[in-house]
Scaffold this motif. Sequence first.
Motif, short mmCIF file in Angstrom:
data_model
loop_
_atom_site.label_atom_id
_atom_site.label_comp_id
_atom_site.label_asym_id
_atom_site.label_seq_id
_atom_site.Cartn_x
_atom_site.Cartn_y
_atom_site.Cartn_z
N ASP A 22 -3.49 -8.44 -3.13
CA ASP A 22 -2.57 -8.71 -2.24
C ASP A 22 -1.37 -7.63 -2.10
O ASP A 22 -0.13 -8.47 -1.93
CB ASP A 22 -2.25 -10.06 -1.63
CG ASP A 22 -3.51 -10.87 -1.40
OD1 ASP A 22 -4.61 -10.34 -0.87
OD2 ASP A 22 -3.63 -12.00 -2.01
N GLN A 23 -1.34 -6.46 -2.44
CA GLN A 23 -0.19 -5.86 -2.51
C GLN A 23 0.65 -5.66 -1.23
O GLN A 23 0.00 -5.70 -0.23
CB GLN A 23 -0.40 -4.41 -2.86
CG GLN A 23 0.87 -3.43 -3.13
CD GLN A 23 0.34 -1.93 -3.16
OE1 GLN A 23 -0.37 -1.44 -2.12
NE2 GLN A 23 1.05 -1.16 -3.79
N SER A 24 1.84 -5.75 -1.12
CA SER A 24 2.52 -5.82 -0.10
C SER A 24 4.14 -5.26 -0.26
O SER A 24 4.27 -5.13 -1.47
CB SER A 24 2.96 -7.10 0.61
OG SER A 24 3.34 -7.99 -0.30
N LEU A 25 4.97 -5.16 0.84
CA LEU A 25 6.26 -4.86 0.33
C LEU A 25 7.07 -5.79 -0.63
O LEU A 25 7.78 -5.28 -1.41
CB LEU A 25 7.13 -4.55 1.78
CG LEU A 25 8.52 -4.20 1.77
CD1 LEU A 25 8.54 -2.49 1.28
CD2 LEU A 25 9.19 -3.97 3.12
N GLY A 30 1.28 -6.29 -6.53
CA GLY A 30 0.29 -7.41 -6.22
C GLY A 30 0.81 -8.82 -6.65
O GLY A 30 1.73 -8.67 -7.43
N VAL A 31 0.35 -9.79 -6.00
CA VAL A 31 1.15 -11.09 -6.46
C VAL A 31 0.66 -11.49 -7.85
O VAL A 31 -0.48 -11.32 -8.53
CB VAL A 31 0.08 -12.05 -5.70
CG1 VAL A 31 0.41 -13.72 -6.12
CG2 VAL A 31 0.45 -11.89 -4.21
N GLY A 32 1.71 -11.52 -8.68
CA GLY A 32 1.64 -11.74 -10.08
C GLY A 32 1.65 -10.59 -10.86
O GLY A 32 1.75 -10.76 -12.24
N GLY A 33 1.41 -9.45 -10.40
CA GLY A 33 1.25 -8.15 -11.23
C GLY A 33 2.49 -7.84 -12.10
O GLY A 33 2.33 -7.24 -12.91
N MET A 80 0.38 3.51 -5.01
CA MET A 80 1.40 3.55 -6.07
C MET A 80 2.45 4.17 -5.28
O MET A 80 3.73 3.89 -5.96
CB MET A 80 0.98 4.62 -7.17
CG MET A 80 0.06 3.74 -7.93
SD MET A 80 0.60 2.52 -9.33
CE MET A 80 1.76 3.45 -10.28
N PHE A 81 2.37 5.00 -4.16
CA PHE A 81 3.54 5.45 -3.44
C PHE A 81 3.94 4.47 -2.09
O PHE A 81 5.28 4.54 -2.20
CB PHE A 81 3.18 6.79 -2.93
CG PHE A 81 4.18 7.39 -2.02
CD1 PHE A 81 5.41 8.04 -2.65
CD2 PHE A 81 4.21 7.38 -0.54
CE1 PHE A 81 6.37 8.76 -1.97
CE2 PHE A 81 4.95 7.90 0.04
CZ PHE A 81 6.29 8.74 -0.57
N ALA A 82 3.21 3.67 -1.60
CA ALA A 82 3.65 3.12 -0.18
C ALA A 82 2.66 1.92 -0.27
O ALA A 82 1.44 2.01 -0.76
CB ALA A 82 3.38 3.96 0.66
N PRO A 83 3.03 0.80 0.26
CA PRO A 83 2.46 -0.22 0.83
C PRO A 83 1.64 0.01 2.07
O PRO A 83 0.57 -1.05 2.41
CB PRO A 83 3.46 -1.06 1.12
CG PRO A 83 4.66 -0.57 1.77
CD PRO A 83 4.47 0.60 0.90
N SER A 84 1.63 1.07 2.91
CA SER A 84 0.96 0.98 4.10
C SER A 84 -0.09 1.81 3.94
O SER A 84 -0.54 2.14 2.68
CB SER A 84 1.75 2.13 5.18
OG SER A 84 1.81 3.52 4.32
N ARG A 85 -1.20 1.28 5.00
CA ARG A 85 -2.65 2.13 4.92
C ARG A 85 -2.68 2.91 5.96
O ARG A 85 -2.17 2.80 7.18
CB ARG A 85 -3.56 0.84 4.78
CG ARG A 85 -3.30 -0.23 3.70
CD ARG A 85 -3.54 0.18 2.34
NE ARG A 85 -3.66 -0.70 1.33
CZ ARG A 85 -2.52 -0.76 0.51
NH1 ARG A 85 -1.40 -0.29 0.77
NH2 ARG A 85 -2.43 -1.80 -0.46
N GLY A 86 -3.85 3.73 6.05
CA GLY A 86 -4.15 4.41 7.14
C GLY A 86 -3.24 5.59 7.58
O GLY A 86 -2.40 6.22 6.42
#
Length: 220
Positions: A22-25, A30-33, A80-86
């Motif tokens: 669950d990678q996000s801003l 990711g959670v715990g990463g 690795m560069f951004a949290p966005s998709r698409g």
Amino acid sequence: MTGKVRVNAYSVSVDGFGAGPDQSLEHPLGVGGERLHHWFYPTTTFQTLFGESKGETGVDDGFARRSMEGMGAWILGRNMFAPSRGGWPDDGWKGWWGEEPPYHVPVMVLTRHARDPIEMKGGTVFHFETGGIEAALEKARALAGDKDVRIGGGAETIRQYLTAGLIDELHVAVSPVLLGRGEPLWQGLDLPALGYEVVSSTAGERATHLILNRVAKDKR
């Protein structure tokens, strides 16, 4: 003469995850990463990258320092560069690292969506490659000259380059944590069949450092 293609200081959990889920801003790794990198944060190398004057020396710092030496270009997966998709949003995003990223060389970002290069302070230029891993490597090698190309991640990007037999040297830092879920590094890979072997294992202060090399076919 071209340099090596290498992975350095790539942190994995004991159960083989290179990032949490669950990678996000709010959770870039990711959670715990972030726990995967607790060996790296205290080192003099890391502290110096972000303008601090003090840090720890020792085995972990030695691996961290060598990971930053001799590089002429990087390759990163899009996440690795951004949290966005698409498609790229018009949000002014220029990476996780502020105005002066720690790369200081050209960086190829793998993506399906074209975008103009972004020049940053300190010599980092982000190039966005839509032609796949081999096209990115060809361009990275041209930019790097006789220096090495470093595959920075994430896990899926490293897996693609391993599967293609394109990584010469792989350094993973196994952190003493369990994530349970996340981005798997080793799942489904038959590394001996792909030509890789472990050439060294070194215990550091907070992680175990493994070096894998690709073996020539006539030596397998």
